[in-house]
Design a protein around this motif. Structure first.
Motif, PDB file in Angstrom:
ATOM      1  N   UNK A  71       4.769   6.436  39.949  1.00 27.70           N
ATOM      2  CA  UNK A  71       3.849   5.473  40.400  1.00 27.70           C
ATOM      3  C   UNK A  71       4.322   4.468  41.005  1.00 27.70           C
ATOM      4  N   UNK A  72       5.603   3.743  40.317  1.00 32.77           N
ATOM      5  CA  UNK A  72       6.321   2.652  40.944  1.00 32.77           C
ATOM      6  C   UNK A  72       6.776   3.129  42.300  1.00 32.77           C
ATOM      7  N   UNK A  73       7.157   4.345  42.750  1.00 36.80           N
ATOM      8  CA  UNK A  73       7.749   4.796  43.886  1.00 36.80           C
ATOM      9  C   UNK A  73       6.414   4.822  44.882  1.00 36.80           C
ATOM     10  N   UNK A  77       5.905   2.887  48.391  1.00 31.47           N
ATOM     11  CA  UNK A  77       5.633   3.614  49.504  1.00 31.47           C
ATOM     12  C   UNK A  77       4.196   3.108  50.176  1.00 31.47           C
ATOM     13  N   UNK A  78       3.206   2.811  49.018  1.00 34.83           N
ATOM     14  CA  UNK A  78       1.815   2.421  49.478  1.00 34.83           C
ATOM     15  C   UNK A  78       2.114   1.128  50.489  1.00 34.83           C
ATOM     16  N   UNK A  79       2.987   0.091  49.609  1.00 36.21           N
ATOM     17  CA  UNK A  79       3.258  -1.154  50.501  1.00 36.21           C
ATOM     18  C   UNK A  79       3.974  -0.888  51.682  1.00 36.21           C
ATOM     19  N   UNK A  80       4.848  -0.004  52.014  1.00 35.69           N
ATOM     20  CA  UNK A  80       5.437   0.184  53.061  1.00 35.69           C
ATOM     21  C   UNK A  80       4.674   0.706  54.134  1.00 35.69           C
ATOM     22  N   UNK A  81       3.614   1.739  53.731  1.00 33.71           N
ATOM     23  CA  UNK A  81       2.634   2.276  54.588  1.00 33.71           C
ATOM     24  C   UNK A  81       1.321   1.294  55.028  1.00 33.71           C
ATOM     25  N   UNK A  82       1.312   0.445  54.011  1.00 40.93           N
ATOM     26  CA  UNK A  82       0.454  -0.801  54.489  1.00 40.93           C
ATOM     27  C   UNK A  82       1.030  -1.804  55.339  1.00 40.93           C
ATOM     28  N   UNK A  83       2.241  -2.052  55.361  1.00 43.28           N
ATOM     29  CA  UNK A  83       2.831  -2.740  56.259  1.00 43.28           C
ATOM     30  C   UNK A  83       3.078  -2.138  57.550  1.00 43.28           C
TER      31      UNK A  83
END
Length: 200
Positions: A71-73, A77-83
Motif C-alpha cells: 500500500x505504501x509503494x 507510485x500514485x503520487x509519482x503518477x499524479x505528478x
C-alpha cells in the motif's frame, strides 16, 4: 446396579447428591478418571486449536505487514503518477498553445504570400506588357529601317555619277536594319542626318 450405571453414565454436574451417594466408590473413581481424561483431551484439543489460531493470526499479521508495504509503494507510485499527469498536462497545454501560435503564423504567412504573389503577378503582367511594347517598337523600327534602305537604294539607282556619295548613307541604313553596326543607337540624330544627306 442398573440404576447406578445410569448415574455414572450421566455427567457428574447433572447428577444429584443422593444419586452420587448411592454409587459405589469404584464407580465414582472410574467416572472421575473418565471425566479427567476427557477434560485433559479437551484441554489438549483446545491448546491445539489455540496454537492453530495463533499460527493463523501470525500469518494474517505477516500478510497485513506485506499489504502495508504494498500500500505504501502504491501510494508513492500514485503520487509519482499524479505528478507525471500534471507535468504531461502542462506539456499538453504548452503544445496546444504552440500549435495555436504556429497556426496563426501559418495563416499570416499564407496571407503575406498571397499578397506578395499578387504583387509579383502584377509586376510580371507589367513586364509582359512592356516586353510586348518593346517587341512591337523593335518591329516598327525594323520596318522603318527597311523602308529607308529601299528609299536609299532607289535614289542611288536614279542618281547618275553619284553612287559613291550615296553608298555611305545606304550602308548606314543597312547597318541600322540588321543591328550589326555599333556606330550608335537606332534613331540617333547623327545617323538620321547621314540617311537624309543626299536630299540636303
Amino acid at each position: 446396579m442398573g440404576s447406578e450405571s445410569e448415574v455414572i453414565n450421566r455427567e457428574l454436574s447433572k447428577v444429584s447428591d443422593e444419586d452420587l451417594l448411592a454409587c459405589s466408590k469404584e464407580e465414582l473413581v472410574s467416572r472421575l478418571r473418565k471425566e479427567e481424561s476427557e477434560k485433559i483431551s479437551a484441554l489438549i484439543q483446545r491448546g491445539r486449536l489455540i496454537k492453530e489460531v495463533n499460527k493463523q493470526l501470525q500469518g494474517h499479521l505477516l500478510e497485513i505487514r506485506e499489504l502495508k508495504v504494498i500500500n505504501q509503494r502504491l501510494q508513492e507510485e500514485n503520487v509519482e503518477l499524479r505528478d507525471l499527469c500534471c507535468f504531461l498536462d502542462d506539456d499538453r497545454l504548452k503544445v496546444k498553445k504552440l500549435a495555436r501560435e504556429w497556426q496563426l503564423f501559418g495563416h499570416h504567412a499564407a496571407k503575406v504570400m498571397r499578397e506578395d504573389l499578387g504583387g509579383y503577378l502584377k509586376k510580371l503582367a507589367d513586364l509582359e506588357r512592356m516586353q510586348d511594347g518593346l517587341v512591337k517598337e523593335n518591329l516598327d523600327l525594323k520596318e522603318l529601317c527597311l523602308v529607308l534602305e529601299e528609299e536609299c537604294v532607289s535614289r542611288s539607282d536614279s542618281s547618275p555619277g553619284g553612287s559613291t556619295e550615296l553608298n555611305l548613307p545606304c550602308m548606314v541604313a543597312r547597318d541600322l536594319g540588321d543591328g550589326s553596326s555599333s556606330t550608335g543607337s537606332v534613331g540617333s540624330p547623327d545617323q538620321l542626318h547621314l540617311v537624309c544627306s543626299p536630299d540636303d
